[in-house]
Enzyme design. Structure first.
Site, PDB file in Angstrom:
ATOM      1  N   TYR A   1       0.858  -1.208  -0.109  1.00  0.00           N
ATOM      2  CA  TYR A   1      -0.123   0.017   0.008  1.00  0.00           C
ATOM      3  C   TYR A   1       0.852   1.273  -0.187  1.00  0.00           C
ATOM      4  O   TYR A   1       1.754   1.270   0.727  1.00  0.00           O
ATOM      5  CB  TYR A   1      -0.754   0.064   1.340  1.00  0.00           C
ATOM      6  CG  TYR A   1      -2.194   0.126   0.918  1.00  0.00           C
ATOM      7  CD1 TYR A   1      -2.997   1.097   0.234  1.00  0.00           C
ATOM      8  CD2 TYR A   1      -3.325  -1.118   0.900  1.00  0.00           C
ATOM      9  CE1 TYR A   1      -4.204   1.207  -0.359  1.00  0.00           C
ATOM     10  CE2 TYR A   1      -4.386  -0.966   0.391  1.00  0.00           C
ATOM     11  CZ  TYR A   1      -5.015   0.077  -0.088  1.00  0.00           C
ATOM     12  OH  TYR A   1      -6.187  -0.037  -0.464  1.00  0.00           O
TER      13      TYR A   1
ATOM     14  N   GLU B   1      -0.467   4.844  -0.455  1.00  0.00           N
ATOM     15  CA  GLU B   1      -1.143   6.241  -0.685  1.00  0.00           C
ATOM     16  C   GLU B   1      -0.079   7.295  -0.413  1.00  0.00           C
ATOM     17  O   GLU B   1       0.866   7.159   0.581  1.00  0.00           O
ATOM     18  CB  GLU B   1      -2.132   6.129   0.497  1.00  0.00           C
ATOM     19  CG  GLU B   1      -3.450   5.524   0.090  1.00  0.00           C
ATOM     20  CD  GLU B   1      -4.495   5.506   0.936  1.00  0.00           C
ATOM     21  OE1 GLU B   1      -4.487   6.249   2.060  1.00  0.00           O
ATOM     22  OE2 GLU B   1      -5.462   4.899   0.598  1.00  0.00           O
TER      23      GLU B   1
ATOM     24  N   ASP C   1      -6.685  14.449 -24.888  1.00  0.00           N
ATOM     25  CA  ASP C   1      -6.787  12.867 -24.480  1.00  0.00           C
ATOM     26  C   ASP C   1      -6.187  12.024 -25.665  1.00  0.00           C
ATOM     27  O   ASP C   1      -6.847  11.656 -26.494  1.00  0.00           O
ATOM     28  CB  ASP C   1      -8.212  12.627 -24.086  1.00  0.00           C
ATOM     29  CG  ASP C   1      -8.373  11.005 -23.745  1.00  0.00           C
ATOM     30  OD1 ASP C   1      -7.516  10.387 -23.829  1.00  0.00           O
ATOM     31  OD2 ASP C   1      -9.430  10.885 -23.148  1.00  0.00           O
TER      32      ASP C   1
ATOM     33  N   THR D   1      -4.119   6.843 -21.656  1.00  0.00           N
ATOM     34  CA  THR D   1      -4.202   5.503 -20.991  1.00  0.00           C
ATOM     35  C   THR D   1      -2.615   5.033 -21.513  1.00  0.00           C
ATOM     36  O   THR D   1      -1.847   5.584 -22.329  1.00  0.00           O
ATOM     37  CB  THR D   1      -4.837   4.387 -21.826  1.00  0.00           C
ATOM     38  OG1 THR D   1      -4.632   4.419 -23.343  1.00  0.00           O
ATOM     39  CG2 THR D   1      -6.393   4.802 -21.514  1.00  0.00           C
TER      40      THR D   1
ATOM     41  N   LYS E   1      -2.681   1.301 -24.758  1.00  0.00           N
ATOM     42  CA  LYS E   1      -3.090   1.195 -26.266  1.00  0.00           C
ATOM     43  C   LYS E   1      -1.838   1.150 -27.114  1.00  0.00           C
ATOM     44  O   LYS E   1      -0.941   0.417 -26.958  1.00  0.00           O
ATOM     45  CB  LYS E   1      -3.946   2.444 -26.444  1.00  0.00           C
ATOM     46  CG  LYS E   1      -5.149   2.110 -25.700  1.00  0.00           C
ATOM     47  CD  LYS E   1      -6.639   3.069 -25.944  1.00  0.00           C
ATOM     48  CE  LYS E   1      -7.506   2.776 -24.971  1.00  0.00           C
ATOM     49  NZ  LYS E   1      -8.671   3.959 -24.915  1.00  0.00           N
TER      50      LYS E   1
ATOM     51  N   ARG F   1      -2.480  -1.995 -18.283  1.00  0.00           N
ATOM     52  CA  ARG F   1      -3.457  -1.242 -18.264  1.00  0.00           C
ATOM     53  C   ARG F   1      -3.474  -0.254 -17.335  1.00  0.00           C
ATOM     54  O   ARG F   1      -3.232  -0.677 -15.868  1.00  0.00           O
ATOM     55  CB  ARG F   1      -4.998  -2.187 -17.998  1.00  0.00           C
ATOM     56  CG  ARG F   1      -5.200  -3.304 -18.937  1.00  0.00           C
ATOM     57  CD  ARG F   1      -6.490  -3.864 -19.097  1.00  0.00           C
ATOM     58  NE  ARG F   1      -7.447  -2.942 -19.702  1.00  0.00           N
ATOM     59  CZ  ARG F   1      -7.398  -3.199 -20.874  1.00  0.00           C
ATOM     60  NH1 ARG F   1      -6.695  -3.858 -21.703  1.00  0.00           N
ATOM     61  NH2 ARG F   1      -8.406  -2.299 -21.646  1.00  0.00           N
TER      62      ARG F   1
HETATM   63  C1  LIG Z   1      -9.595   4.072 -24.041  1.00  0.00           C
HETATM   64  C2  LIG Z   1      -9.909   5.816 -23.738  1.00  0.00           C
HETATM   65  C3  LIG Z   1     -10.313   6.090 -22.747  1.00  0.00           C
HETATM   66  C4  LIG Z   1     -10.479   5.269 -21.216  1.00  0.00           C
HETATM   67  O1  LIG Z   1      -9.540   4.428 -20.857  1.00  0.00           O
HETATM   68  P1  LIG Z   1     -10.041   3.243 -19.966  1.00  0.00           P
HETATM   69  O2  LIG Z   1      -8.816   2.637 -19.579  1.00  0.00           O
HETATM   70  O3  LIG Z   1     -10.738   2.217 -20.904  1.00  0.00           O
HETATM   71  O4  LIG Z   1     -11.012   3.947 -18.938  1.00  0.00           O
HETATM   72  C5  LIG Z   1     -10.356   7.571 -22.487  1.00  0.00           C
HETATM   73  N1  LIG Z   1     -10.114   8.461 -23.502  1.00  0.00           N
HETATM   74  C6  LIG Z   1     -10.042   7.995 -24.800  1.00  0.00           C
HETATM   75  C7  LIG Z   1      -9.827   8.802 -25.780  1.00  0.00           C
HETATM   76  C8  LIG Z   1      -9.839   6.491 -24.895  1.00  0.00           C
HETATM   77  O5  LIG Z   1      -9.742   6.317 -26.256  1.00  0.00           O
END
Ligand SMILES: *Cc1c(COP(=O)(O)O)cnc(C)c1O
Length: 422
Positions: free
Chosen positions: A56, A58, A202, A228, A231, A237
């Protein structure tokens, strides 16, 4: 799964182990075209499954609420330094559990419930968390949405400016989940400045392309970069928030204690490894190959008579509009799955059909590029897609099975990183 791969799991819980083994075979044998997925390296897999899990933590490195952090602090500090170096930012937070909570932390940092926020509409290619109605971000905040032009399929920057100046949103999100074209971060920055809004890029989908120099970086243009890590960046993840120094405290406070408790240290370790891998010349080559493959696949699909949203792609992603074909997206996606080609059905801009049964399929090249496929294979991939869509229209299961055999055959020659050789 060979017994030697996860021996303890196999002996403790053979039922669960059998599910994992089946998934390993499925991932090895199928051609995965889902643009948000990838294969992490064996090193990232190992780092993500370590005893760091047991701790943990935090707080942040050097400022924790639990003792015994000497190693955890080094892991997190390393991930932070690597993120800052790779993306050219002053400040990085590597603790968000995933992309959606990362975005929620941005709202917490800069907005109050009821404030107006602006993002791309989900059916136009935006993400749920950019203020779309069914998301908490669209019910706790007042979401206003922009889209793409009907004639070009490209973001309508004039409409974005008009909406921003009319609404003066607290936050503007750029980026999305189904955008096949380069995002003009400088244009968004100009609009956000005029409107007095905080601008968030994003880059969940394209972070790996940015790291590898295959897409322009938002770092010099926006207030916050949200991404993220799983991807195109090819990590575990998780997610990261990055910003200039001036916003660092607000972002950190929003993630912890604002939204989350203890960070997932094993994931932080996996992120650190992925960032190290993404800083290597081989990753630059990977990112450019992802784009080259997507362009080659788009060209081959156009030759087969497919309609592509915006006419093609600049990045890793292609949105096929099946409106002119005899099959809608869901039936096509399910037929492709039976043919060993894994995609997802997706709305297309101005889709006449419903979101749960839309007109498009969304594909991309990050996974197949990680397996070593190159532009020379893309005509074959397009041919498989074309044959599978035709077979779906005719209900020809035999044709789908024949494609599946061909796919399995090719995939055997291109083993995926992190997976056992079949
Ligand atoms: C995949 C994605 C997210 C969310 O990611 P999670 O890990 O699935 O919560 C947010 N914004 C964009 C543009 C994404 O493609």
């Amino acid at each position: 799964m060979s017994a030697s791969r996860h021996p303890a799991l196999l002996s403790t819980d053979p039922e669960l182990a059998s599910f994992v083994a089946a998934e390993e075979v499925l991932q090895a044998q199928t051609l995965r075209l889902i643009p948000s997925e990838n294969y992490v390296s064996a090193a990232v897999l190992e780092a993500s499954g370590t005893v760091l899990q047991n701790k943990y933590s935090e707080g942040y490195p050097g400022r924790r609420y639990y003792e015994g952090q000497q190693n955890i602090d080094r892991v997190e500090a390393l991930a932070i330094e690597r993120a800052k170096g790779l993306f050219g930012v002053d400040h990085a937070n590597v603790q968000p559990y995933s992309g959606s909570p990362a975005n929620l932390a941005v709202y917490l940092a800069f907005a109050k419930p009821g404030d107006t926020v602006m993002g791309m509409a989900l059916p136009m290619g935006g993400h749920l968390t950019h203020g779309w109605g069914v998301s908490a971000t669209g019910s706790w905040f007042r979401g206003v949405q922009y889209g793409v032009r009907a004639d070009t399929g490209l973001i309508d920057y004039d409409a974005v400016r008009d909406l921003a100046l009319a609404e003066r949103p607290k936050l503007i999100f750029c980026g999305g989940t189904a955008l096949p074209r380069t995002i003009d971060f400088a244009a968004f920055a100009e609009i956000a400045r005029e409107a007095g809004s905080i601008l968030v890029a994003d880059v969940a989908h394209i972070a790996g392309l940015i790291a590898g120099g295959a897409h322009p970086s938002p770092a010099d243009h926006v207030d916050v970069v949200s991404t993220t890590t799983h991807k195109t960046l090819r990590g575990p993840r998780g997610a990261m928030l990055m910003c200039r120094e001036e916003h660092g405290k607000a972002i950190d406070k929003a993630v912890f204690p604002g939204l989350q408790g203890g960070p997932h240290n094993q994931t932080t370790a996996g992120i650190a490894v992925a960032l190290h891998e993404a800083a290597q010349p081989s990753f630059t080559a990977y990112a450019h190959q992802v784009v080259a493959n997507a362009k080659a696949l788009a060209a081959a699909l156009l030759q087969k008579g497919f309609d592509l949203v915006s006419g093609g792609t600049d990045n890793h992603l292609i949105l096929i509009d099946l409106t002119g074909k005899d099959v809608p997206g869901k039936i096509a996606a399910k037929a492709l799955d039976r043919a060993g080609i894994v995609v997802n059905y997706n709305t297309v801009p101005f889709d006449p059909r419903k979101p749960f049964d839309p007109s498009g399929i969304r594909i991309g090249t990050p996974s197949l590029t990680s397996r070593g496929l190159s532009t020379e294979h893309m005509p074959l991939v397009a041919d498989w897609i074309s044959r599978a869509v035709d077979a779906a229209a005719k209900g020809d299961e035999q044709a789908l099975a024949a494609i599946r055999a061909e796919v399995t055959d090719l995939m055997a020659a291109f083993p995926a990183p992190g997976l056992p050789l079949s």
